[in-house]
Design a protein around this motif. Structure first.
Motif, PDB file in Angstrom:
ATOM      1  N   UNK A  52      36.605 -52.344  43.253  1.00  0.00           N
ATOM      2  CA  UNK A  52      36.070 -52.957  42.035  1.00  0.00           C
ATOM      3  C   UNK A  52      34.661 -53.468  42.296  1.00  0.00           C
ATOM      4  N   UNK A  53      33.737 -53.117  41.404  1.00  0.00           N
ATOM      5  CA  UNK A  53      32.371 -53.607  41.523  1.00  0.00           C
ATOM      6  C   UNK A  53      32.301 -55.039  41.019  1.00  0.00           C
ATOM      7  N   UNK A  54      31.145 -55.662  41.181  1.00  0.00           N
ATOM      8  CA  UNK A  54      30.921 -56.976  40.586  1.00  0.00           C
ATOM      9  C   UNK A  54      31.055 -56.849  39.071  1.00  0.00           C
ATOM     10  N   UNK A  55      31.799 -57.764  38.467  1.00  0.00           N
ATOM     11  CA  UNK A  55      32.056 -57.731  37.019  1.00  0.00           C
ATOM     12  C   UNK A  55      31.565 -59.030  36.395  1.00  0.00           C
ATOM     13  N   UNK A  56      30.869 -58.909  35.273  1.00  0.00           N
ATOM     14  CA  UNK A  56      30.483 -60.073  34.479  1.00  0.00           C
ATOM     15  C   UNK A  56      31.130 -59.971  33.104  1.00  0.00           C
ATOM     16  N   UNK A  57      31.526 -61.113  32.576  1.00  0.00           N
ATOM     17  CA  UNK A  57      32.170 -61.174  31.263  1.00  0.00           C
ATOM     18  C   UNK A  57      31.468 -62.196  30.395  1.00  0.00           C
ATOM     19  N   UNK A  58      31.506 -61.961  29.085  1.00  0.00           N
ATOM     20  CA  UNK A  58      30.838 -62.855  28.149  1.00  0.00           C
ATOM     21  C   UNK A  58      31.692 -64.047  27.769  1.00  0.00           C
ATOM     22  N   UNK A 207      38.719 -56.864  30.596  1.00  0.00           N
ATOM     23  CA  UNK A 207      39.236 -56.688  31.944  1.00  0.00           C
ATOM     24  C   UNK A 207      40.495 -57.530  32.082  1.00  0.00           C
ATOM     25  N   UNK A 208      41.575 -56.905  32.533  1.00  0.00           N
ATOM     26  CA  UNK A 208      42.800 -57.655  32.833  1.00  0.00           C
ATOM     27  C   UNK A 208      43.017 -57.653  34.343  1.00  0.00           C
ATOM     28  N   UNK A 209      43.566 -56.559  34.876  1.00  0.00           N
ATOM     29  CA  UNK A 209      43.762 -56.480  36.328  1.00  0.00           C
ATOM     30  C   UNK A 209      42.562 -55.876  37.046  1.00  0.00           C
ATOM     31  N   UNK A 210      41.639 -55.252  36.312  1.00  0.00           N
ATOM     32  CA  UNK A 210      40.482 -54.597  36.918  1.00  0.00           C
ATOM     33  C   UNK A 210      40.738 -53.166  37.332  1.00  0.00           C
ATOM     34  N   UNK A 211      41.956 -52.651  37.105  1.00  0.00           N
ATOM     35  CA  UNK A 211      42.284 -51.293  37.565  1.00  0.00           C
ATOM     36  C   UNK A 211      41.461 -50.235  36.846  1.00  0.00           C
ATOM     37  N   UNK A 212      41.266 -50.385  35.537  1.00  0.00           N
ATOM     38  CA  UNK A 212      40.494 -49.396  34.785  1.00  0.00           C
ATOM     39  C   UNK A 212      39.040 -49.362  35.232  1.00  0.00           C
ATOM     40  N   UNK A 213      38.444 -50.538  35.424  1.00  0.00           N
ATOM     41  CA  UNK A 213      37.065 -50.592  35.891  1.00  0.00           C
ATOM     42  C   UNK A 213      36.922 -50.001  37.284  1.00  0.00           C
ATOM     43  N   UNK A 214      37.863 -50.325  38.176  1.00  0.00           N
ATOM     44  CA  UNK A 214      37.792 -49.806  39.543  1.00  0.00           C
ATOM     45  C   UNK A 214      37.875 -48.293  39.555  1.00  0.00           C
ATOM     46  N   UNK A 259      22.742 -48.715  42.548  1.00  0.00           N
ATOM     47  CA  UNK A 259      23.875 -49.622  42.541  1.00  0.00           C
ATOM     48  C   UNK A 259      24.646 -49.530  41.235  1.00  0.00           C
ATOM     49  N   UNK A 260      25.922 -49.919  41.309  1.00  0.00           N
ATOM     50  CA  UNK A 260      26.804 -49.915  40.157  1.00  0.00           C
ATOM     51  C   UNK A 260      27.382 -51.310  39.991  1.00  0.00           C
ATOM     52  N   UNK A 261      27.379 -51.818  38.774  1.00  0.00           N
ATOM     53  CA  UNK A 261      28.092 -53.051  38.468  1.00  0.00           C
ATOM     54  C   UNK A 261      28.878 -52.816  37.193  1.00  0.00           C
ATOM     55  N   UNK A 262      29.622 -53.800  36.762  1.00  0.00           N
ATOM     56  CA  UNK A 262      30.462 -53.659  35.575  1.00  0.00           C
ATOM     57  C   UNK A 262      30.263 -54.853  34.653  1.00  0.00           C
ATOM     58  N   UNK A 263      30.511 -54.631  33.368  1.00  0.00           N
ATOM     59  CA  UNK A 263      30.397 -55.703  32.380  1.00  0.00           C
ATOM     60  C   UNK A 263      31.462 -55.503  31.315  1.00  0.00           C
ATOM     61  N   UNK A 264      32.033 -56.611  30.877  1.00  0.00           N
ATOM     62  CA  UNK A 264      33.046 -56.582  29.825  1.00  0.00           C
ATOM     63  C   UNK A 264      32.763 -57.715  28.845  1.00  0.00           C
ATOM     64  N   UNK A 265      33.366 -57.628  27.689  1.00  0.00           N
ATOM     65  CA  UNK A 265      33.241 -58.715  26.719  1.00  0.00           C
ATOM     66  C   UNK A 265      34.095 -59.899  27.139  1.00  0.00           C
ATOM     67  N   UNK A 266      35.335 -59.627  27.548  1.00  0.00           N
ATOM     68  CA  UNK A 266      36.272 -60.718  27.810  1.00  0.00           C
ATOM     69  C   UNK A 266      37.103 -60.446  29.052  1.00  0.00           C
TER      70      UNK A 266
END
Length: 277
Positions: A52-58, A207-214, A259-266
């Protein structure tokens, strides 16, 4: 036709707040504050899936935000794509580092390379049933907001499911990771498109468990093998501890375009615990 009709309906009929149902408001001030009133933060699920990359949420996934996401995704409240995209854009900026800086110069120094927003794909049957692809729609709104505020950005819908996956509801984190392992791939021609931009940000609504993003990050890194697992190195918590079990890994180019990072709303409220001292 269904998507076109929903677009027209949203323009003609009186709207109601997607968070609380208040009439004649796409989002009331209280629900808008729940979505975008706080600064986006880094989030991390526990347990954290491998890769899982670094994830930021709003925003935390609370009552109002949950209602907004469901209204947009399942009930076709397409007018919510704008405010949801604004929230996602804030999370993307946070993942790009201080001041939401854009990527490096493009070929020949002709301006900043565009940030590439790569949506986590929905299953084809889900898109058909809903009449639209909610994550892609929100990503397009986010890219527009980023461009409006000075960050070159574009959406690349290059990921696709290579095999069927089970319904994720009811699965725990280990089962979700197993369900999604190897499920995504970059479509033909996607490698060339990914190579044209700078930073890659994998985006999703929740993002819940992060599996989809990973899994999405894994698929992207198969065609951009130099892409690091983190958005940037050396990020520390208030206690001075480097975040995450991946924090010690070296990246090719640090904050470079690889580099790759991730972002989600919630994300779940517990995922925000990383930010507490």
């Amino acid at each position: 036709m269904r998507g076109w009709w929903r677009d027209l309906t949203d323009l003609v009929l009186p709207a109601e707040c997607g968070g609380c149902g208040l009439p004649r408001a796409v989002l009331c001030p209280e629900c808008r504050a729940a979505l975008t009133g706080a600064a986006p933060c880094r989030v991390r699920p526990l347990p954290e899936p491998e890769g899982l990359s670094v994830v930021h949420a709003a925003a935390p996934y609370g009552d109002e935000v949950r209602a907004m996401l469901l209204a947009h995704k399942e009930r076709g409240a397409l007018a919510l794509a704008g405010p949801l995209g604004e929230a996602l854009a804030g999370a993307v900026r946070a993942g790009l580092g201080p001041a939401g800086r854009p990527g490096p110069l493009g070929p020949g120094g002709r301006g900043a390379a565009a940030v590439l927003l790569v949506p986590v794909p929905s299953a084809r049957w889900a898109v058909r049933a809903r009449g639209h692809d909610p994550v892609r729609r929100i990503a397009l709104a986010a890219a527009g907001e980023l461009r409006r505020t000075g960050t070159p950005a574009r959406v690349l819908g290059v990921l696709r499911q290579r095999r069927a996956v089970a319904d994720q509801s009811g699965l725990n984190s280990r089962q979700r990771a197993a369900n999604l392992a190897g499920a995504l791939e970059v479509a033909a021609g996607g490698e060339r498109l990914l190579a044209r931009g700078g930073r890659v940000v994998v985006v999703d609504d929740l993002m819940t468990t992060g599996a989809s993003l990973a899994e999405a990050v894994r698929a992207v890194r198969t065609v951009r093998p130099g892409a690091g697992a983190l958005g940037w190195t050396g990020e520390r918590s208030g206690s001075g501890e480097v975040y995450g079990r991946n924090a010690g890994r070296e990246q090719a180019g640090g904050t470079s375009g690889g580099t790759v990072c991730s972002a989600v709303i919630a994300a779940p409220p517990g995922a925000f615990e990383i930010n507490r001292n």
